[in-house]
Design an enzyme around this catalytic site. Structure first.
Site, PDB file in Angstrom:
ATOM      1  N   ASN A 171       0.813  -1.222   0.000  1.00 41.69           N
ATOM      2  CA  ASN A 171       0.000   0.000   0.000  1.00 41.69           C
ATOM      3  C   ASN A 171       0.845   1.270   0.000  1.00 41.69           C
ATOM      4  OD1 ASN A 171      -2.450  -1.387   0.012  1.00 41.69           O
ATOM      5  ND2 ASN A 171      -2.544  -1.447   2.244  1.00 41.69           N
TER       6      ASN A 171
ATOM      7  N   HIS B 154     -14.801  -0.119   5.806  1.00 47.67           N
ATOM      8  CA  HIS B 154     -13.746  -0.893   6.449  1.00 47.67           C
ATOM      9  C   HIS B 154     -14.227  -1.546   7.746  1.00 47.67           C
ATOM     10  CE1 HIS B 154      -9.837  -1.615   8.505  1.00 47.67           C
ATOM     11  NE2 HIS B 154      -9.433  -1.836   7.260  1.00 47.67           N
TER      12      HIS B 154
ATOM     13  N   GLU C 222     -16.061   5.499   2.863  1.00 47.19           N
ATOM     14  CA  GLU C 222     -14.639   5.659   2.550  1.00 47.19           C
ATOM     15  C   GLU C 222     -14.491   6.538   1.315  1.00 47.19           C
ATOM     16  OE1 GLU C 222     -12.046   2.185   2.762  1.00 47.19           O
ATOM     17  OE2 GLU C 222     -13.706   1.026   3.604  1.00 47.19           O
TER      18      GLU C 222
ATOM     19  N   SER D  73     -11.011  -0.092  -0.003  1.00 45.56           N
ATOM     20  CA  SER D  73      -9.759  -0.825   0.070  1.00 45.56           C
ATOM     21  C   SER D  73      -9.745  -2.119  -0.733  1.00 45.56           C
ATOM     22  CB  SER D  73      -9.422  -1.143   1.530  1.00 45.56           C
ATOM     23  OG  SER D  73     -10.440  -1.922   2.126  1.00 45.56           O
TER      24      SER D  73
ATOM     25  N   ASP E  88     -13.518   8.081   5.736  1.00 42.63           N
ATOM     26  CA  ASP E  88     -12.201   7.479   5.937  1.00 42.63           C
ATOM     27  C   ASP E  88     -11.493   7.502   4.585  1.00 42.63           C
ATOM     28  OD1 ASP E  88     -10.019   5.786   6.128  1.00 42.63           O
ATOM     29  OD2 ASP E  88     -11.051   4.232   7.251  1.00 42.63           O
TER      30      ASP E  88
ATOM     31  N   HIS F 138      -7.045   5.480   1.631  1.00 45.30           N
ATOM     32  CA  HIS F 138      -6.417   5.133   0.357  1.00 45.30           C
ATOM     33  C   HIS F 138      -6.418   6.281  -0.642  1.00 45.30           C
ATOM     34  CE1 HIS F 138      -6.093   0.871   1.440  1.00 45.30           C
ATOM     35  NE2 HIS F 138      -7.222   1.082   2.091  1.00 45.30           N
TER      36      HIS F 138
ATOM     37  N   LYS G 146      -0.339   4.301   3.905  1.00 49.43           N
ATOM     38  CA  LYS G 146      -0.493   4.132   2.464  1.00 49.43           C
ATOM     39  C   LYS G 146       0.303   5.213   1.727  1.00 49.43           C
ATOM     40  CE  LYS G 146      -3.981   1.600   4.159  1.00 49.43           C
ATOM     41  NZ  LYS G 146      -4.311   1.514   5.611  1.00 49.43           N
TER      42      LYS G 146
END
Length: 384
Positions: free
Chosen positions: A47, A133, A175, A179, A204, A207, A236
């Site tokens: 990541n 997540h 998110e 992910s 969130d 990423h 990440k």
């Protein structure tokens, strides 16, 4: 059923469905190359999207921080563990992302758990994207609030759920980039629906931060959205570890008083905060943009080549490029086949992803070279 019988039964079930997880010992696993058992592989499971975990400036900052502060913080930030390095990083993150405050946490999991646990009360409702997540969904399900899930990236269903009567407040959770699928949330529309319902929005962006948006400011900035609570993590795009919560001044003060993960955990080492400061400097500078541009070139090259493969692709245009295999055993076999040809790829299976969607979770980074992507496509074509 005894404790031991329960444990044995659960492990037997995982083995029978080819979903048993195993950790792999590696000598080096964050950069372009992964080394394990004296063999070197092109690494497509990291990541570390911008390749900053190996950046000389970031490494030197950690070393210099350790020489100045030592290798640990010595306690909770509420006792003696809040250093000038922590304070400077929080202030710079808040200024960079346009928030009054930032609070550092030891991990993204801890940050998500802390915020939801501290905020959610008995009559509240948390409405979360069903693919959020595990740290978010677990915190919501264990909180006294009611948890409802809306269909993945579906603002219309979110709006329907938010319209139902509730005794307390509502918190929408999603998110920025997911992910496992690598796709982006329609944050602008989610934000509009959330505001109309008088709810708060938590995003969130683990990423997306460092990788998406102008100057690497992330998914929310890219869609011109400022959620009430923005969670960013540093494992990440930043290439290090840890997390931060971006929020208003009153919310920050509330979390300082009531977020148990913040109060009762030893804070991250000041040397780590120094390394994160160096990483932030790279991300928001010219070199950071060059690395983001290189990553986008790799993503475009991979997606053009992967379109000819027999496996299904998601709509991802992020560094996460999953190839859906379906069957657990076949996903494991393909991952092993790729490793035999020098490409380290991880098979992701239920319960991490829904049943029937076992996949190869490929991640591309700025540390890769064009020939690496070409080699991956050749090996994938042979294995499929």
């Amino acid at each position: 059923m005894s404790w031991q019988q329960r444990i044995d039964s659960a492990l037997a079930a995982r083995r029978a469905t080819r979903t048993l997880r195993r950790r792999q010992v590696v000598e080096q696993g964050a950069g372009r190359w992964l080394t394990a058992q004296d063999k070197r592989y092109l690494n497509f499971s990291s990541n570390d999207y911008l390749g900053l975990s190996q950046h000389p400036q970031v490494v030197a900052a950690w070393q210099q921080g350790a020489a100045r502060f030592g290798v640990g913080s010595g306690g909770s930030g509420h006792v003696s563990g809040y250093s000038c390095a922590h304070q400077q990083l929080e202030e710079d993150l808040a200024q960079w992302l346009g928030y009054p405050r930032a609070l550092l946490f030891i991990s993204g999991f801890a940050a998500n758990q802390a915020v939801i646990t501290a905020l959610a009360a008995k009559d509240d409702r948390i409405v979360a994207d069903r693919l959020s997540h595990a740290s978010l969904l677990e915190a919501a399900s264990l909180s006294p609030a009611q948890l409802r899930r809306f269909a993945h990236n579906d603002p219309a269903q979110l709006q329907t759920l938010l319209a139902k009567p509730v005794g307390g407040q509502q918190l929408v959770v999603t998110e920025g980039i997911f992910s496992m699928d690598g796709d982006s949330a329609p944050l602008a529309e989610i934000d509009r629906v959330t505001r109309a319902a008088g709810a708060w929005l938590l995003v969130d962006d683990a990423h997306g931060i460092g990788v998406s948006g102008s100057g690497g400011r992330g998914s929310c900035h890219a869609q011109q959205v400022q959620p009430d609570l923005l969670i960013i993590t540093f494992g990440k795009g930043f290439g290090v570890s840890g997390a931060a919560v971006l929020c208003s001044e009153p919310v920050a003060e509330y979390l300082v008083q009531f977020a148990r993960h913040l109060i009762y955990s030893t804070s991250m080492p000041p040397a780590q905060a120094a390394a994160l400061q160096a990483s932030l400097d790279v991300i928001r500078g010219d070199e950071g943009q060059q690395r983001r541009d290189k990553l986008q070139q790799h993503i475009a090259l991979f997606r053009r080549g992967a379109a000819a493969l027999t496996m299904a692709m998601t709509d991802s245009v992020s560094a996460i490029q999953p190839l859906i295999v379906g069957d657990n055993a076949r996903a494991l076999w393909m991952a092993e086949t790729l490793r035999e040809h020098g490409c380290w790829v991880t098979a992701i299976r239920p319960p991490t992803v829904p049943e029937g969607t076992a996949r190869l979770r490929l991640t591309l980074t700025a540390a890769h070279e064009t020939d690496d992507i070409t080699r991956l496509l050749e090996v994938l074509d042979a294995a499929s």
